[in-house]
Structures are given as structure tokens and as C-alpha cells.
Design a protein around this motif. Sequence first.
Motif, PDB file in Angstrom:
ATOM      1  N   UNK A   1      84.433 -17.962 158.451  1.00  0.00           N
ATOM      2  CA  UNK A   1      85.091 -16.657 158.425  1.00  0.00           C
ATOM      3  C   UNK A   1      86.519 -16.776 158.906  1.00  0.00           C
ATOM      4  N   UNK A   2      86.931 -15.824 159.749  1.00  0.00           N
ATOM      5  CA  UNK A   2      88.332 -15.781 160.168  1.00  0.00           C
ATOM      6  C   UNK A   2      88.564 -16.643 161.411  1.00  0.00           C
ATOM      7  N   UNK A   3      88.062 -17.852 161.354  1.00  0.00           N
ATOM      8  CA  UNK A   3      88.179 -18.737 162.508  1.00  0.00           C
ATOM      9  C   UNK A   3      88.999 -19.948 162.088  1.00  0.00           C
TER      10      UNK A   3
ATOM     11  N   UNK B   1      79.726 -15.835 161.602  1.00  0.00           N
ATOM     12  CA  UNK B   1      80.952 -15.516 160.875  1.00  0.00           C
ATOM     13  C   UNK B   1      81.878 -14.714 161.779  1.00  0.00           C
ATOM     14  N   UNK B   2      83.092 -15.211 161.949  1.00  0.00           N
ATOM     15  CA  UNK B   2      84.059 -14.533 162.800  1.00  0.00           C
ATOM     16  C   UNK B   2      84.793 -13.470 161.985  1.00  0.00           C
ATOM     17  N   UNK B   3      84.866 -12.264 162.556  1.00  0.00           N
ATOM     18  CA  UNK B   3      85.549 -11.150 161.893  1.00  0.00           C
ATOM     19  C   UNK B   3      86.775 -10.772 162.711  1.00  0.00           C
TER      20      UNK B   3
END
Lengths: 188, 614
Positions: B375-377, B448-450
Motif C-alpha cells: 500500500x502507501x508504505x 495494507x498501509x493507508x
Amino acid sequence: MSHEHSQQAEAQSHGGAQQTLLAGQPQEHPGPRVDLSPLKATLEKFPRRADQLLPLLRAVQELYGYLPREALDAVASHLKISRANVLGVATFYHHFSLVPQGRHKVCICRGTACHVRGSKDVLDSVCQSLGIEPGQTTPDLSFTVEEVMCLGACALAPLMVVDGAYYGKMDQRRALEILKQYKQEPQA
Amino acid sequence: MKTMRSPADLAAVKASQATEPNYRTIAVCSTGCLAVGAGTVAQAFEDEVRRRGIADKVRVARTGCHGLCEQGPVVIVHPERIFYPRVSVEAVPRIVEETGLRGEIARDLLYRDPATGEEYVHDYDVPFYSAQKRVVLRYNTDLEPLDLEGYIRWDGYAAAARALVEMSPEEVIEEIELSGLRGRGGAGFPTGTKWQICRQQPGDHKYVICNADEGDPGAFMDRSLLEGAPHAVIEGMIIAGYAVGANQGIIYVRTEYPIAVRHAARAIEQAREAGLLGQDILGSGFHFDITVHEGAGAFVCGEETALIASLEGRRGMPRPRPPFPAQKGYRGKPTVINNVETLANVPAIILNGHEWYAAIGTERSKGTKIFALAGKVNNTGLVEVPMGTTLRQIVFDIGGGVRNGKAFKAAQIGGPSGGCVPAQYLDTPIDYDSVRAIGTIMGSGGLIVLDEDTCMVDIARYFLEFTQRESCGKCVPCRIGTRRMLEILERITAGDGTLEDVERLERLALVVKKTSLCGLGQTAPNPVLSTLRYFRDEYDAHVVDKRCPAHYCRALITYRIMADACTGCTACARVCPVNAISGEPKQTHVIDQALCTRCGLCRATCKFEAIEVV
Ligand SMILES: Cc1cc2nc3c(=O)[nH]c(=O)nc-3n(C[C@H](O)[C@H](O)[C@H](O)COP(=O)(O)O)c2cc1C
Ligand code: SF4
């Protein structure tokens, strides 16, 4: 899965070729005439047991690129199970397609990592440019667009795969440029 | 390798291999990194070594996933463990010459931490790896997946030998029970207990099934394990078979994972040829063999009873439990179904003892857990940490924080069955019970990084779209309930939702959760319930203010060209598929909002970042 059923299936697949599973159902593309002769060798590799249905359908799809109606009939009679049973299974699993697929297969990963990095926009742009919905094939059978739930290559998100070639970190513009290359390819 | 007929034969194979080789090995990640060209890089290494005729001094190993997918293709040179990220074909001759032959470090090719600029020589010093504890993944950076001798050198199949020859099935089960191992497939059921139930069933015909269906979007742990260390999974299955009294094993693997299918099938053949599968394994009198079965793309087939239906050639629809598969499973016989990672833990437990294992982790969650961090990592990759590691450690220390300096909003754990953990819980230790307390589940390990640009209502809609599509349709609450929930979420993200919709959504979610037949329906509402719990303000913004705070939902955003940044290059106007953009060359362009479909193509095209979303 009665004996009666299997006999019926047998009769129909060998006798009346028109009377097939999906008769009367709307089809996106009129399926091309299917040559059933190579199917026999495939069928014979599988024992006549109901639990062989999934591996057999996989083999048939490998042979034709999709599951032609006539082939499903032959599968039913080979395994001695009802045609309804075969169709039920073939439509349950995403892996199987009952309609011919395009020459180029465009897969857009819709896994979570790709989604949060914008894969919906990529998918929409690709579909709009081809004039089809996800899961469909262009009328000239050149492209099929498919949403796949995660290819496990999240570092490349958003990911697009065309005919097995990976294109990572897509955005709408790059996806359309790549699509263009495949459109321009001289047709085999 | 000749067929082994006793533990002594196995020990002899191990002893025949030098522990301190007189050559260096260049290990190229050749599973996950294939997507970024690792195949070409590995080929270039092999060609270079052959061209120079130095195969006795330098070997090339095509290994499993090293984990740091973000920096692929990743290369580690052994035994020094010199780490090179993003290796290009051009760098190959230098790495072979300088590091492979001379053992020197090619400084300019080293990994530099993007945040601090610090340089790292060895993989184990890189922050991404140093904070991990690799028990199950230990083979992936060092061994070729199909290097059976290498696996044996690393004590491979020694656990199976010990279990089959020195231990009774009851002792094996007790060892697993005492270790505290819980199933990694999602629910966390104690593995020893499951085996015990299956063992107690009467009858000679029993089965062991390895669940490698991994349908959770955004998860790739099981794939990496089966691709990278298939022998560890096979060894776990042999031990499970011995413990419960099964002679037949099946690996049910997702068809979207062709490398995993190939490696599993080939490793089984190897094990058979070496006498590690088949009749009278290592002279123990125990028979066991394994077949591979490919799934056909249905998420619900990860559910154990649906998986069995699928194996039997039917539609993959779950059935009520009890009877549990351990009592009545495949072909009506007692069947143990375990996840890939669960089984891969087993050899290490037998080899090192339950005390060793139970010392890792927390009170009620033992051992390590593999997460697929994405994700947003910054560092997307495969992470193995002791249970109880905090979310902050995983996302920030290992993952290197959020991409592009954005703010962390939440972590989605457990995929479609799980929920979103907001920033205030970053210090929660991640184990089965703690994550349940904050409204999510461990699941199989997708994480999952948001960030601030992720709309939480859309995330709920995204997962509902998934579960609705994957619902097998057998029971009403799930079949119809998920559809109604999805419709409400679509209304809300389209800007047509009302406050009553939000209340109805919540009520419906609770009903579907309580009344569905299988785990799919019972957990499908979790993404909705957890976002409602922590991000209700975002729902309110959508329905009351008709605003998407993350500027994501198409119906609620506007694309605008900023006059001071626009150079009038006309690129956007040419690319807009609906001709919504007008303007003279070298003049500021304007978007006609009535025509704009908010597809975002102009913004992706603009070189001057002159198009904003408001
Ligand atoms: C909808 C659904 C999907 C599932 N998918 C998987 C999966 O992909 N892999 C898996 O190991 N378990 C999956 N499970 C859990 C299995 O039913 C089962 O509990 C698990 O394989 C048991 O193994 P374990 O005890 O080692 O965790 C799923 C469950 C449900 C309800
Ligand atoms: S809960 Fe959903 S997936 Fe499970 S049996 Fe019911 S309809 Fe099928």
C-alpha cells in the motif's frame, strides 16, 4: 448424476450438435465453429470420475483458450455427469470463460495495494479506450480486459499485465501508451 | 541423490556437504522479483560466470523471495551477505568480479536508506531486515527453492526423521500443542488440538490438506513460502500426516501462482526420488505421498469445507460445521486442513523443541507471523516478526514509513475479513487477541498501509464489492445482505447517501455478521464496521456535506487547472477522452465541469503539476 443423464448427454454431444448447453442464451460473440477432434485426446487423459471435472475443464480451456459449449457437452458425457453439473461448475469459478478471449489479454490488478494506489482509474481508462467493460472482449477479438484480485506483486502497484508482461507503477497515461503499442502490432 | 532409507542416510547427505564452502554464492531473488526483471539479471550472472570460466569460485543461486520487493531485483552475495538492491544487468560484471571473486564491496551499488541516506553493506543491517525475526522465511534469502541437498544441509527433513523414527504420533501432537502454534490461515485455531481431534477419529483413511489458496487481495505470504521453500511445507505435511495417521496429502494452490505450483510439484518429485515421500519413509514404516491440486479462482474456496467441495469436483460452496473436516472431510474421511505458513512452522518446532518456540511471541500467540506489507508504505515487502510486534514497528521501522511524506491514516489488516486500525492504535502489539479487541482480525497476514489520500468509505466499498462478488450465494444473509450493503456504499460514495443509509448499513452489517453460514459472510461486514467505528466522520462528510475528505470519490471531486502553474502546453486538452478541456496554446486551459468525467488522465499527463483535485 444418474445414468440416464449421462446417456442423454452422450446422445446430444454426438448426435445433435446444435442442442448444446447454452442454446438460446445471449452470447457476446457468436462462437467460432469448434473443431472437436483434438478434444478426444485430452478427454482420454482423465479417468471417468466426477472429481476430475476441474482439472479436465482446465485442460479443455488450455486447448481452446475458453470453454466452447460443445466441449462442455463432451466433458459431461466423458465424466458421466449431468450437463447442468458441468455448466454449474464452469460458471462458478472465475478461471473459466465460456466465451472466446481476445488475442491480447490485459489484466489489471485490483488487489488492495493496487486499489489504494489508483488502479481503478487505470482500469477505467483502459476500458474506456477499448470501449468495453471489465471482463469483456472487444468485438474484433483483439483485447480482453480482466480485473484480477491480486497478483502478489504489490511493490509494482498499480500493476498491469499484458500477455504475461508486467508493467508496474501504472497511471492512466502510461497504461494507454502501452496499450497503443499492442494495438499497433501487426496482426498475426 | 540416492534414495535415503534411514535417518543415518539423511545424516550422511548432510555430512557430505561442506559447511564452509570455498566459493561464493550470488543469490538472486527469482520469484517475487521476476516481475521487475530478475530473470534477466540472474541469466546475466550465469552467463558472466560461464563466460569467465569461474564456476568453481562463484555460483549463482536463483532463490525465493528475499522480502524487500520495493528494491528488486535484490541480490545477496554469500557467505559475507553483501546486499545489493535494484541490480541492473550493467552491474552484473562488477558484482561478479569485485564481490564474487574478490570479496570486495562495490560501494556505489550498496543500499542507501532513502530517509537517512545511510549506507548498508549487509542485508542483516538494513533496517528492513534487522527488525525482523526470520524463522519460517529463513531459507528464502539463501537457498534455491529446489535445492534439496541445500535444504538438508540446513537440517531439512531432520525434523521429519526425528518425528517419524524417534517420536510417537502422540508425542508429536503434544510437542505442537505445547509450542502454542495457532493456525496462520486466519482464525488462529490451535494446531495441536486440531491434529488431536483428527487423530482420535476412527478409520485408516485420513488426509492432510495444505491450504495455499491465498485469495486475500494484497497478501502474498503463502505464495512466497511455497515458491521459496517448498520442502519446508512438504516436511510439515509429512509430520502432520504422521501425527494424525494420514497417508495422503494434497496441496491446494491458487492457479494465479504458477511458480508456486511448479515448485511444489517439482519438490514433491524430488522428495519422492530421495525416499522422503512414498513407502516406508526413512525406514520408519510410515507411508505418505502428496499431490498438487490447482484452484480455479474463487476466494470462497479458501474456506475449508468449500475447498473440499472444490477438490471433489463440485462448486466450491461451504457447508455447515460440525462435522468439522477433522472429523469428516475430503471424501468423507477425517482431514486436517492447515495453512501453508502453519505447516512451514512445524519442522522448526520439532527440531528446536516447544520451549524454544513458545519463548517467541506473546502470552497467547506464539512464534512469528509473516505479513505482506503493501500500500502507501515505502518498503513494500514480506516481513516476518515475532507475534506482539507493534504496528508502529512494522510500518515505520521495517516499512520505512508512509510514502511521499504523507500522514499515516490507518492500516488495513486481515483483508476482506478484517478491518482498519487507525493511528491511535499504532502501538498495539499485533497478535490474535489484541487485534480482535480493536475490531479487526489477524487474517492471513495482509497489511495494507493507508494514508491521508485514502477514502475510508471507498475502502469499505472496495472490500464489499469483493466479498459480494465472491459470495457463493448459498445463504441469504450473505448473498443478499452483501449486495444491499454494497448498494448503500455505492450510493454514499456517489454522493447520494443519507444519514439513514449509514444507520441502515450498520444494522445490516450486524445482521449479516451474525447470520451468515460461513466465514466469508460472517466477516464480510468487518471492513464496514471498523471504518464506521473509527472514521464515521468520513461517512458523515459524504452524506451530509457531500464531500469526500480524501478527494477520492469521483462524484464528489472537481479537477481544476491552476492558472499560475499552467503553461498552456495543450497536453491535457489533447489527452482528454471527452474533450472537456479547452484553451489556446500558451494560454491557461480550462476544464468544462459539465463534460468532465473525472478520469484523471489530464492530471497524470500534466508535466507541470498544474491540475489539482478539490
Ligand atoms: C472465505 C474464507 C477464505 C479463506 N481463505 C483461506 C486461505 O486462502 N488460506 C488459508 O490458509 N485459510 C483460509 N481460510 C481459513 C480456512 O477455512 C481454514 O480455517 C484454514 O485453512 C485452517 O488452517 P490453519 O488452522 O492452519 O489456519 C479461509 C476462510 C474463509 C471463511
Ligand atoms: S456466508 Fe456467503 S460464502 Fe458463505 S455460504 Fe453463505 S453465501 Fe456462501
